[in-house]
Scaffold this active site. Sequence first.
Site, short mmCIF file in Angstrom:
data_model
loop_
_atom_site.label_atom_id
_atom_site.label_comp_id
_atom_site.label_asym_id
_atom_site.label_seq_id
_atom_site.Cartn_x
_atom_site.Cartn_y
_atom_site.Cartn_z
N ASP A 316 -6.71 -11.21 -19.66
CA ASP A 316 -6.98 -12.21 -20.68
C ASP A 316 -7.40 -11.49 -21.95
O ASP A 316 -7.74 -10.31 -21.94
CB ASP A 316 -8.10 -13.15 -20.24
CG ASP A 316 -7.61 -14.21 -19.27
OD1 ASP A 316 -6.43 -14.59 -19.37
OD2 ASP A 316 -8.39 -14.63 -18.42
N GLU A 660 -6.11 17.35 21.16
CA GLU A 660 -6.49 16.46 22.26
C GLU A 660 -5.29 16.14 23.16
O GLU A 660 -5.45 15.91 24.36
CB GLU A 660 -7.09 15.17 21.71
CG GLU A 660 -8.47 15.35 21.10
CD GLU A 660 -8.99 14.07 20.46
OE1 GLU A 660 -8.30 13.04 20.57
OE2 GLU A 660 -10.08 14.10 19.87
#
Length: 872
Positions: A316, A660
């Site tokens: 705006d 992992e």
Amino acid sequence: MPLLRRELGTGSRGLSAREAARRLAVYGPNEVRRKARTSLWRELVRQLAHPLALLLWAAAALAFVAGIPVLGWAIVAVILVNAAFALLQERQAEQAVETQAKYLPEHALVVRDGRPSTVEARELVPGDLVVLEEGAKVPADARLTEGGIEVDLSMLTGESAPAERVVGPGLIGAPLLQEPNLVFSGTICTGGQAQAIVFATGNHTELGRIAALSQHTRRDSSPLEQQVKKVAWLIAAVAVAMGGVFLVAGVAVGLPLTDTLMFAIGLLVANVPEGLLPTITLALAVGVRVLARQGAVIKRLSAVETLGSTNVICTDKTGTLTQNRMRLQAVWTPEHGREPGPWTGDMVRTSALCTTVTRDEKGELHGDPTEIALVAGAAAHDAPVDLGGRDTGRRALFRFDPRLRLMSVVHADAAYGPRVIVKGAPETVLRTLEGSSESAAAAAAATEALAREGMRVLAVAARTLPDDARVPSHREDAETGLRLLGLVGLYDPPRQEVAAAVRRCHEAGLRVHIVTGDNGATAAAVAREVGIGLPRLHVVAQSESIADHELDELLASADTEVVFARSSPETKLKVADALRAHGQIVAMTGDGVNDAPALHRAHIGVAMGLSGTDVAREASTMVLTDDNFATIVTAIESGRRVYDNVRKFIVYIFAHLTPEVVPFLVFALSAGAVPLPLTVLQILAIDLGTETLPALALGRERAEPGTMSRPPRPSSQGVISRDMLVRSWCYLGTVSAVLVMGAFFYVLWRAGWQPGDPTGAGDPLHHAYITATTATFAGIVTCQVGTAVAARTDHAVLREIGLCTNPLLLAGIAFELAFTAALVYAPPLQSLFGTAALPLDVVALIATFPFLVWGTDELRRWVRRADHRAKP
């Protein structure tokens, strides 16, 4: 008006109570209907059905099948904790429609059965005759039948100046909001008194229509949410495929069923980065707190990351780029042009007499911002107006007519005697002049010049009345035969910090468009003053009329910034949709009810905290506490930093998937000849224990140099990119896997182990095996330390940001080392996690892992920088 009365069956006595009750049954209550909210259970199910959660469910099921209920319940607990945490953080209460109901007054004054009475606003029906007074909220959409009022329509139109609404015919072809005899639900009467017939209630009002737009506008997932889900499905697919292949292979080579199931569980759990989602959520929450201190309140966590990838801001003008304080900027007179002199103060004082501004006990001015600027401007030119004396000397007042665009007063004072003073739109005032057209032509040229500078221009004219003349009772008698006194140019100055903020946007590759309800020339002048429109500015004077193909062509231009003037709610929504269709990440500002659909649709809806409505704030994802454009840019910079930091800890978390998973692959590929180098509980201890704090600390890293000097990332580029996965899984992960497997085999071989030797409970090598799995576990943790240090930078050298500039990371590393030491050396935890105390030589070995991991990654980045410098 008679036709409307006949259609609605409304006489001068209003509706009868019985007729109002019948219509209430037909039309329903005068309230905005709320949209049903998403079920809490449905959202919980969505969290529990996330692809990463599905992998863990499968692992838990295998644990129960394998007869390991403790492990199964542990995995279920992890799933539930993650889901509950994500649900609490992500649940977004969609309250925009509920908040819009607050704009409706609780009670309304109506004429029923010929008598004024107060009823609940929700009981109003079409055909009701309502009484509107100063300070009251309009309870429904209505057409004036008597009197005249001024109405604040800013929540619907974005215009700050009150609009006058009077009885009279409508304008053919005019938009509904510009009809001079209509008032709308939720707006506020700022002056006058009138009666009006209700023609729309509830969801059929303009307010209800905008509420419907907000409800029907969907909100898409953020880029981060989409990318995390995409990678989660990738991980799930890889884990299931690997599990299926090696499950079949394990059975084929004769592995016991229990070992095969344990392998499948380990593979699934190892592939799931359990800490990823909560770590992302907590890191974004930290970003939210930082932004709140900077004046930007974030309502949706994922919006922090979206800010970092924003490449278009639709803002705006009034109050965001400007100060929202109109001031007198220029004065022009026919005799002297813009040359200052005594005549300047006299002309401005005369214009200030033609106002209705009031002053309160504190000395503050109240009223129309334009008129306040005239009164303040007169005082600044040493020609102050005594407002009490103004009212005492006033003989007649003809309020501003939106169709004529004029206001006039008859004022008498000792200096000039009785005279008519008129102010209004120059083209209208010039038609009322008497005499030569030369002054009119000069004034028209001056008006155009002032308008090009972005000023709102008013013309002021007057004529002196004979002392014995009657005061005109009709405005057409007063507003004639006038002499032009001059022009005044009013300007709402930009905020001082906006120009620098716009420059930072351009340096960062962001485009800034202005979407405003204001005049195009005024908005364009403000745009040029703050630097918007470099290298090219395009002004759409009537943005409501722009076609979709024209809009697409305009927004596709990479070197053009646009002013969309006279925008409507649909226009803002259309601009947001068009930008999204072009692959742009859009931040859209707004403050009124009319802005809610566009705020809801944009990736980042930015509402004003000071001047904004509750509806806009509820529909938005970010609220500016200072209504300042510069705060948006600061938020984007913080968003980029948070986005970079999210990538850093994703690299950190994903780097540990490889070390992992590799132990389980070695176990399967060796057909059990190599015992499992890592247990499932140890993986959970790593993913949820040692990994979390350093990951969160990486989320607090400072911005790397040049954060706002690089262009936004393309919308097609994922938050989790291929380069990140290659760095995590292939470089950092592979180095870590080699190191930890080396530590595992070192402990076993030192004890005399050979492939295929039994290591179960009661076997001679069992303690050595437990020590070896502990070395694998501790080795992964020490590799995490090196990965955390390496992940702090993407391209830069570590010394450029400093080793000790993130004290939280140092604290996180200290915690994970202490936590690991507890699991390794505390007897109660040893029995739970299957660990054993490590000898000094093994401790010395794994103590080198952080430096090896960080050093190899630093070498890789050095090679990449050298290649980049070598390229022309």
